[in-house]
Design a protein around this motif. Structure first.
Motif, PDB file in Angstrom:
ATOM      1  N   UNK A 158      33.672  39.352  40.019  1.00 34.55           N
ATOM      2  CA  UNK A 158      34.349  38.751  41.281  1.00 34.55           C
ATOM      3  C   UNK A 158      35.756  38.641  40.920  1.00 34.55           C
ATOM      4  N   UNK A 159      36.548  39.608  41.603  1.00 33.28           N
ATOM      5  CA  UNK A 159      37.636  39.708  41.453  1.00 33.28           C
ATOM      6  C   UNK A 159      38.473  39.335  42.768  1.00 33.28           C
ATOM      7  N   UNK A 160      37.780  38.868  43.616  1.00 27.83           N
ATOM      8  CA  UNK A 160      38.358  38.337  44.975  1.00 27.83           C
ATOM      9  C   UNK A 160      39.714  37.672  44.891  1.00 27.83           C
ATOM     10  N   UNK A 161      40.705  37.917  45.665  1.00 28.28           N
ATOM     11  CA  UNK A 161      41.808  37.276  45.740  1.00 28.28           C
ATOM     12  C   UNK A 161      42.710  37.403  44.591  1.00 28.28           C
ATOM     13  N   UNK A 162      42.398  37.996  43.559  1.00 22.58           N
ATOM     14  CA  UNK A 162      43.010  37.894  42.316  1.00 22.58           C
ATOM     15  C   UNK A 162      44.273  39.014  42.583  1.00 22.58           C
ATOM     16  N   UNK A 163      45.423  38.993  41.507  1.00 18.27           N
ATOM     17  CA  UNK A 163      46.682  39.562  41.581  1.00 18.27           C
ATOM     18  C   UNK A 163      46.371  40.540  40.541  1.00 18.27           C
ATOM     19  N   UNK A 164      46.247  41.865  41.015  1.00 18.19           N
ATOM     20  CA  UNK A 164      45.905  42.926  39.884  1.00 18.19           C
ATOM     21  C   UNK A 164      46.938  44.054  40.083  1.00 18.19           C
ATOM     22  N   UNK A 165      48.208  43.426  40.531  1.00 15.04           N
ATOM     23  CA  UNK A 165      49.263  44.731  40.847  1.00 15.04           C
ATOM     24  C   UNK A 165      49.662  45.221  39.312  1.00 15.04           C
ATOM     25  N   UNK A 166      49.421  46.682  39.697  1.00 14.30           N
ATOM     26  CA  UNK A 166      49.914  47.740  38.458  1.00 14.30           C
ATOM     27  C   UNK A 166      48.674  47.614  37.203  1.00 14.30           C
ATOM     28  N   UNK A 167      47.692  46.953  37.528  1.00 16.98           N
ATOM     29  CA  UNK A 167      46.554  47.072  36.532  1.00 16.98           C
ATOM     30  C   UNK A 167      46.014  48.321  36.192  1.00 16.98           C
ATOM     31  N   UNK A 168      45.438  48.492  35.217  1.00 15.20           N
ATOM     32  CA  UNK A 168      44.611  49.801  34.915  1.00 15.20           C
ATOM     33  C   UNK A 168      43.108  49.569  34.780  1.00 15.20           C
ATOM     34  N   UNK A 169      42.231  50.122  35.747  1.00 15.49           N
ATOM     35  CA  UNK A 169      40.800  50.012  35.468  1.00 15.49           C
ATOM     36  C   UNK A 169      40.355  51.143  35.707  1.00 15.49           C
ATOM     37  N   UNK A 170      40.823  52.205  35.017  1.00 18.38           N
ATOM     38  CA  UNK A 170      40.308  53.592  34.911  1.00 18.38           C
ATOM     39  C   UNK A 170      38.859  53.798  34.253  1.00 18.38           C
ATOM     40  N   UNK A 171      38.124  54.380  34.749  1.00 16.20           N
ATOM     41  CA  UNK A 171      36.771  54.656  34.053  1.00 16.20           C
ATOM     42  C   UNK A 171      35.963  53.761  34.066  1.00 16.20           C
ATOM     43  N   UNK A 172      36.188  52.512  34.734  1.00 17.27           N
ATOM     44  CA  UNK A 172      35.362  51.166  34.612  1.00 17.27           C
ATOM     45  C   UNK A 172      34.031  51.132  35.266  1.00 17.27           C
ATOM     46  N   UNK A 173      33.044  50.546  35.307  1.00 19.86           N
ATOM     47  CA  UNK A 173      31.945  50.599  35.959  1.00 19.86           C
ATOM     48  C   UNK A 173      32.165  49.240  36.599  1.00 19.86           C
ATOM     49  N   UNK A 174      32.532  49.250  37.805  1.00 16.44           N
ATOM     50  CA  UNK A 174      32.941  48.257  38.718  1.00 16.44           C
ATOM     51  C   UNK A 174      31.782  48.096  39.936  1.00 16.44           C
ATOM     52  N   UNK A 175      30.623  48.696  39.839  1.00 14.42           N
ATOM     53  CA  UNK A 175      29.685  48.903  41.041  1.00 14.42           C
ATOM     54  C   UNK A 175      29.467  47.506  41.415  1.00 14.42           C
ATOM     55  N   UNK A 176      29.717  47.316  42.642  1.00 11.50           N
ATOM     56  CA  UNK A 176      29.154  46.182  43.562  1.00 11.50           C
ATOM     57  C   UNK A 176      30.309  45.029  43.316  1.00 11.50           C
ATOM     58  N   UNK A 177      31.546  45.355  42.622  1.00  8.39           N
ATOM     59  CA  UNK A 177      32.284  44.245  42.323  1.00  8.39           C
ATOM     60  C   UNK A 177      33.370  44.033  43.742  1.00  8.39           C
ATOM     61  N   UNK A 178      33.696  42.539  43.717  1.00  9.55           N
ATOM     62  CA  UNK A 178      34.203  42.194  44.720  1.00  9.55           C
ATOM     63  C   UNK A 178      35.698  42.094  44.489  1.00  9.55           C
ATOM     64  N   UNK A 179      36.686  42.983  45.444  1.00 11.31           N
ATOM     65  CA  UNK A 179      37.820  42.863  45.243  1.00 11.31           C
ATOM     66  C   UNK A 179      38.692  42.520  46.769  1.00 11.31           C
ATOM     67  N   UNK A 180      37.952  41.686  47.283  1.00 11.86           N
ATOM     68  CA  UNK A 180      38.088  41.274  48.777  1.00 11.86           C
ATOM     69  C   UNK A 180      39.479  40.624  48.624  1.00 11.86           C
ATOM     70  N   UNK A 181      40.411  40.648  49.542  1.00 11.29           N
ATOM     71  CA  UNK A 181      41.643  40.133  49.589  1.00 11.29           C
ATOM     72  C   UNK A 181      42.544  39.969  48.444  1.00 11.29           C
ATOM     73  N   UNK A 182      42.168  40.842  47.434  1.00 13.86           N
ATOM     74  CA  UNK A 182      42.811  41.044  46.181  1.00 13.86           C
ATOM     75  C   UNK A 182      44.321  41.790  46.412  1.00 13.86           C
TER      76      UNK A 182
END
Length: 405
Positions: A274-298
């Motif tokens: 759950x990364x909902x509403x997080x601030x991940x400006x400029x973050x690197x998530x290359x090659x990650x397994x993020x199936x079903x992850x929540x980035x709503x309003x991020x």
């Protein structure tokens, strides 16, 4: 940093006369200096109650256990000064510069730290907010202080007492508020991105409209706290390792890259996180397994998901300006109301470059993705898989390859 000096005789005499004045003696004279330079002086235990020292410079000085009750310190400069244990109750610190000032155990009860109107050389005036960036406020007493619009970013205020303080629109990004007392504090529209708040007391606090991105609220008692229209994560299921990375990333953002570290999650297995509403400006998530992850309003400006597995991930209402989804697996992901738009590029000193970076979805798999109501501006979808993707109500200005949907 220059070495500390003992005050010259003229200053010593002025301090003695002020002490006599404060004691009601006839030979006394109130200390009234404006714009004078007291930088790098040893003024420990100085009795400066009710002194007029507006716009004076105390840069790098030592005022440990000094007394400045009700003092006029309007727009004074205490940068790098040590005010440990100082008493500044009811002092006028409007527009003061206390950047990297040490205020451990200091008392600022009912002190006024609101913006001050500073007169410029051209006769115009401007509002100058009190600056406490990177200040050390551990254990300080700020009960009922007026801190509206002050900058306390990346400050340390562990165990500090902000009870009943007025803190409208205060910048506390990356601040350490561990164990701080914020009971009944007025924190409307406050910026708390990445702040540490473990054990903070918030009973009766007003956090309406607050920005709580990247804040771990799992160890904070929010009973009775007004969080109306505030932004915060839906739940707290992130491992401690990830919380540490988020905190460092928040500090990196707050200091323009000078401190902290960019969030790099490359290759991590974070399915369902759950990364909902997080601030991940400029973050690197290359090659990650993020199936079903929540980035709503991020906030995901300029973030990179190169080759990431994002099937059924939730990007509803997220800001995806300039994001890189090259070769990402986004089958059945949702982007309802998301913004996949261009983002202006700035230089290291925050100067506009005139260039814009648009989202990249080359070879991305958007099969069955839900983009209802999303905004896509100048996005090239000609090499993306769009079978069964839903673009109902989407704004597709200047997009390429959408007709294949």
């Amino acid at each position: 940093m220059p070495e500390l000096k003992f005050p010259p005789q003229l200053v010593t005499v002025a301090l003695s006369k002020h002490a006599a004045w404060a004691g009601g003696r006839t030979e006394g004279e109130r200390l009234q200096r404006r714009g004078e330079d007291f930088s790098f002086l040893r003024l420990d235990n100085a009795k400066l109650n009710d002194a007029v020292l507006a716009r004076c410079l105390f840069t790098g000085g030592s005022l440990v256990k000094s007394e400045m009750r009700r003092a006029d310190l309007f727009a004074a400069d205490f940068m790098h000064a040590d005010l440990s244990g100082a008493i500044l109750d009811r002092s006028d610190l409007r527009g003061a510069n206390m950047m990297k000032t040490v205020l451990r155990g200091a008392s600022l009860n009912q002190a006024d730290l609101r913006p001050g109107q500073i007169v410029l050389d051209n006769g115009q005036s401007k509002a100058q907010s009190a600056n406490l960036t990177e200040a050390k406020l551990d254990g300080a007493d700020l009960r009922s202080a007026q801190l509206d619009e002050a900058n306390l970013s990346v400050s340390s205020a562990t165990g500090a007492n902000f009870a009943n303080a007025s803190m409208f629109a205060v910048n506390l990004a990356g601040a350490d508020l561990t164990g701080a007392n914020l009971t009944s504090a007025r924190l409307r529209d406050v910026n708390l991105i990445g702040a540490r708040m473990e054990g903070a007391l918030l009973q009766g606090a007003d956090l309406r409209g607050a920005n709580l991105r990247n804040v771990d609220l799992s160890k904070v008692n929010l009973k009775g706290v007004d969080l109306s229209n505030s932004v915060y994560r839906k739940s707290a299921n992130l491992p401690t390792e990830i919380e540490v990375i988020l905190h460092a990333h928040s500090r990196w953002i707050a200091t323009g890259g000078a401190e902290g570290a960019r969030a790099v999650f490359n290759g991590k297995k974070l399915a369902g996180s759950d990364f909902s509403s997080c601030d991940l400006r400029g973050a690197e998530l290359n090659g990650c397994d993020l199936k079903g992850a929540d980035f709503s309003s991020a906030q995901l400006l300029f973030s990179s998901f190169l080759g990431a597995e994002l099937n059924k991930a939730n990007f509803d209402q997220a800001d995806l300006g300039g994001v890189n989804f090259t070769s990402a697996q986004l089958a059945e992901a949702t982007f309802r109301g998301a913004k996949l738009v261009g983002a202006p590029l700035f230089s290291a000193n925050q100067q506009a470059t005139g260039r814009t970076l648009y989202p990249i979805l080359i070879d991305a798999d958007l099969t069955g993705a839900d983009l209802r109501g999303a905004v896509l501006d100048h996005v090239d979808l000609s090499r993306s898989k769009l079978g069964r993707a839903n673009f109902t109500g989407a704004d597709l200005r200047h997009c390429i390859g959408v007709s294949a949907a």
